[in-house]
Design a protein around this motif. Structure first.
Motif, mmCIF file in Angstrom:
data_model
loop_
_atom_site.group_PDB
_atom_site.id
_atom_site.type_symbol
_atom_site.label_atom_id
_atom_site.label_comp_id
_atom_site.label_asym_id
_atom_site.label_seq_id
_atom_site.Cartn_x
_atom_site.Cartn_y
_atom_site.Cartn_z
ATOM 1 N N LYS A 152 0.807 -1.223 0.000
ATOM 2 C CA LYS A 152 0.000 0.000 0.000
ATOM 3 C C LYS A 152 0.842 1.276 0.000
ATOM 4 O O LYS A 152 0.301 2.382 -0.061
ATOM 5 N N ASN A 153 2.155 1.139 0.071
ATOM 6 C CA ASN A 153 3.031 2.313 0.042
ATOM 7 C C ASN A 153 3.197 2.795 -1.394
ATOM 8 O O ASN A 153 3.573 2.023 -2.273
ATOM 9 N N LYS A 154 2.947 4.090 -1.616
ATOM 10 C CA LYS A 154 2.932 4.654 -2.965
ATOM 11 C C LYS A 154 3.948 5.786 -3.075
ATOM 12 O O LYS A 154 4.022 6.656 -2.206
ATOM 13 N N TYR A 155 4.721 5.780 -4.176
ATOM 14 C CA TYR A 155 5.743 6.795 -4.433
ATOM 15 C C TYR A 155 5.522 7.338 -5.847
ATOM 16 O O TYR A 155 5.270 6.567 -6.771
ATOM 17 N N ILE A 156 5.612 8.670 -6.016
ATOM 18 C CA ILE A 156 5.169 9.297 -7.258
ATOM 19 C C ILE A 156 6.174 10.312 -7.809
ATOM 20 O O ILE A 156 6.756 11.102 -7.065
ATOM 21 N N LEU A 157 6.350 10.305 -9.130
ATOM 22 C CA LEU A 157 6.966 11.397 -9.876
ATOM 23 C C LEU A 157 5.876 12.016 -10.741
ATOM 24 O O LEU A 157 5.091 11.294 -11.367
ATOM 25 N N ARG A 158 5.832 13.350 -10.791
ATOM 26 C CA ARG A 158 4.835 14.058 -11.607
ATOM 27 C C ARG A 158 5.534 15.008 -12.556
ATOM 28 O O ARG A 158 6.492 15.687 -12.177
ATOM 29 N N GLY A 159 5.051 15.084 -13.789
ATOM 30 C CA GLY A 159 5.649 16.001 -14.739
ATOM 31 C C GLY A 159 4.925 15.977 -16.063
ATOM 32 O O GLY A 159 3.699 15.861 -16.101
ATOM 33 N N GLU A 160 5.699 16.054 -17.160
ATOM 34 C CA GLU A 160 5.131 16.098 -18.500
ATOM 35 C C GLU A 160 5.877 15.150 -19.441
ATOM 36 O O GLU A 160 7.057 14.867 -19.242
ATOM 37 N N THR A 161 5.168 14.706 -20.455
ATOM 38 C CA THR A 161 5.822 13.956 -21.516
ATOM 39 C C THR A 161 6.771 14.883 -22.280
ATOM 40 O O THR A 161 6.629 16.110 -22.244
ATOM 41 N N TYR A 162 7.733 14.279 -22.955
ATOM 42 C CA TYR A 162 8.627 15.055 -23.809
ATOM 43 C C TYR A 162 8.183 14.879 -25.252
ATOM 44 O O TYR A 162 8.084 13.764 -25.761
ATOM 45 N N VAL A 163 7.901 16.014 -25.921
ATOM 46 C CA VAL A 163 7.441 15.988 -27.312
ATOM 47 C C VAL A 163 8.599 16.411 -28.212
ATOM 48 O O VAL A 163 9.017 17.576 -28.202
ATOM 49 N N LYS A 164 9.127 15.467 -28.975
ATOM 50 C CA LYS A 164 10.281 15.741 -29.841
ATOM 51 C C LYS A 164 9.980 16.823 -30.873
ATOM 52 O O LYS A 164 10.834 17.665 -31.191
ATOM 53 N N MET A 165 8.757 16.806 -31.403
ATOM 54 C CA MET A 165 8.393 17.713 -32.486
ATOM 55 C C MET A 165 8.594 19.178 -32.095
ATOM 56 O O MET A 165 9.043 20.002 -32.893
ATOM 57 N N VAL A 166 8.255 19.506 -30.855
ATOM 58 C CA VAL A 166 8.367 20.897 -30.395
ATOM 59 C C VAL A 166 9.463 21.059 -29.341
ATOM 60 O O VAL A 166 9.671 22.153 -28.811
ATOM 61 N N LYS A 167 10.130 19.944 -29.004
ATOM 62 C CA LYS A 167 11.209 19.948 -28.017
ATOM 63 C C LYS A 167 10.770 20.593 -26.695
ATOM 64 O O LYS A 167 11.427 21.477 -26.157
ATOM 65 N N GLU A 168 9.643 20.108 -26.202
ATOM 66 C CA GLU A 168 9.091 20.631 -24.953
ATOM 67 C C GLU A 168 8.785 19.492 -23.991
ATOM 68 O O GLU A 168 8.528 18.355 -24.395
ATOM 69 N N GLY A 169 8.773 19.842 -22.698
ATOM 70 C CA GLY A 169 8.362 18.892 -21.673
ATOM 71 C C GLY A 169 9.492 18.003 -21.203
ATOM 72 O O GLY A 169 10.677 18.262 -21.434
ATOM 73 N N GLY A 170 9.099 16.937 -20.512
ATOM 74 C CA GLY A 170 10.058 15.943 -20.041
ATOM 75 C C GLY A 170 10.493 16.105 -18.602
ATOM 76 O O GLY A 170 11.072 15.188 -18.027
ATOM 77 N N LYS A 171 10.229 17.272 -18.006
ATOM 78 C CA LYS A 171 10.671 17.494 -16.631
ATOM 79 C C LYS A 171 9.702 16.870 -15.628
ATOM 80 O O LYS A 171 8.549 16.603 -15.946
ATOM 81 N N PHE A 172 10.194 16.645 -14.413
ATOM 82 C CA PHE A 172 9.344 16.066 -13.374
ATOM 83 C C PHE A 172 9.680 16.681 -12.019
ATOM 84 O O PHE A 172 10.737 17.300 -11.843
ATOM 85 N N THR A 173 8.767 16.504 -11.076
ATOM 86 C CA THR A 173 9.013 16.861 -9.678
ATOM 87 C C THR A 173 8.882 15.590 -8.847
ATOM 88 O O THR A 173 8.088 14.696 -9.180
ATOM 89 N N VAL A 174 9.652 15.516 -7.787
ATOM 90 C CA VAL A 174 9.653 14.348 -6.912
ATOM 91 C C VAL A 174 8.679 14.581 -5.768
ATOM 92 O O VAL A 174 8.806 15.553 -5.008
ATOM 93 N N ASP A 175 7.697 13.719 -5.646
ATOM 94 C CA ASP A 175 6.734 13.821 -4.558
ATOM 95 C C ASP A 175 7.420 13.559 -3.206
ATOM 96 O O ASP A 175 8.378 12.783 -3.131
ATOM 97 N N LYS A 176 6.900 14.184 -2.163
ATOM 98 C CA LYS A 176 7.490 14.019 -0.829
ATOM 99 C C LYS A 176 7.421 12.580 -0.330
ATOM 100 O O LYS A 176 8.129 12.221 0.626
ATOM 101 N N SER A 177 6.586 11.760 -0.964
ATOM 102 C CA SER A 177 6.492 10.352 -0.572
ATOM 103 C C SER A 177 7.846 9.645 -0.691
ATOM 104 O O SER A 177 8.127 8.695 0.054
ATOM 105 N N PHE A 178 8.705 10.116 -1.601
ATOM 106 C CA PHE A 178 10.008 9.479 -1.790
ATOM 107 C C PHE A 178 10.967 9.723 -0.628
ATOM 108 O O PHE A 178 12.011 9.064 -0.541
ATOM 109 N N THR A 179 10.634 10.659 0.272
ATOM 110 C CA THR A 179 11.516 10.888 1.422
ATOM 111 C C THR A 179 11.531 9.690 2.357
ATOM 112 O O THR A 179 12.478 9.508 3.134
#
Length: 203
Positions: A152-179
């Motif tokens: 039941k322990n859940k760990y999450i990364l949140r962010g965006e997909t990376y779109v090659k066509m426009v070279k945007e996105g791909g970054k993420f933030t680390v949820d505090k659950s990973f601490t």
């Protein structure tokens, strides 16, 4: 005698290992899954037999406050069941998605991202996967999430997909659950993110 003890220890250790099992992805009697199954995995570990199902559902919505009066709702569902005797018990459930999107809607799991590991070597499998959600009319990045479950322990990364066509996105933030995550979980999650962040298709 020493040889017998070593063989016994080996047998016990082998039995406790996390082992992926063959599975046809059909939903067994006694298990409830919403939508259409997109992927599934079964494994044996210290807790017994476990199954994770990933499923998606989409529906057309009419009479909503949009220019055309029509929209689409798309949902993703994920479940882990543990088998006790001849019955399955729900360990956890996830649901997410987009409601009443008048544009192009996406709510789908990333292909081949579902897997079971035992990163902390405690003979309890952790399952990981990624999924994206979006309501868009262009080629902008979709929202992307990576989840790692150990029971039941859940760990999450949140962010965006990376779109090659426009070279945007791909970054993420680390949820505090990973601490509070076991050692190695975050490094694994980051590697999986970079492996699957590129958006190959648009819905």
């Amino acid at each position: 005698m020493k040889k017998a003890i070593l063989l016994l220890c080996f047998a016990i250790g082998a039995k406790a290992q996390v082992k992926t099992l063959p599975f046809d992805k059909k939903v067994p009697t006694g298990i409830s899954v919403k939508g259409k199954v997109s992927d599934a995995i079964k494994w044996q570990d210290q807790t017994g037999e476990n199954i994770v199902f990933l499923s998606v559902e989409r529906k057309q919505v009419t009479g909503v406050d949009t220019p055309s009066g029509d929209a689409q709702t798309a949902k993703v569902h994920a479940y882990q069941y543990n088998k006790q005797g001849d019955k399955y018990q729900l360990v956890w459930e996830l649901k997410d998605g987009i409601d009443e999107c008048p544009l192009d809607v996406a709510a789908t799991f990333i292909p081949k991202s579902l897997q079971v590991t035992d990163l902390d070597a405690n003979q309890k499998g952790e399952v990981s996967f990624l999924y994206k959600t979006a309501c868009r009319g262009d080629v902008s990045p979709a929202a992307l999430k990576l989840l790692v479950y150990e029971q039941k322990n859940k760990y999450i990364l949140r962010g965006e997909t990376y779109v090659k066509m426009v070279k945007e996105g791909g970054k993420f933030t680390v949820d505090k659950s990973f601490t509070t995550a076991p050692k190695g979980f975050l490094d694994f999650a980051k590697k999986q993110w970079n492996k699957f962040k590129v958006e190959e298709s648009f819905e």
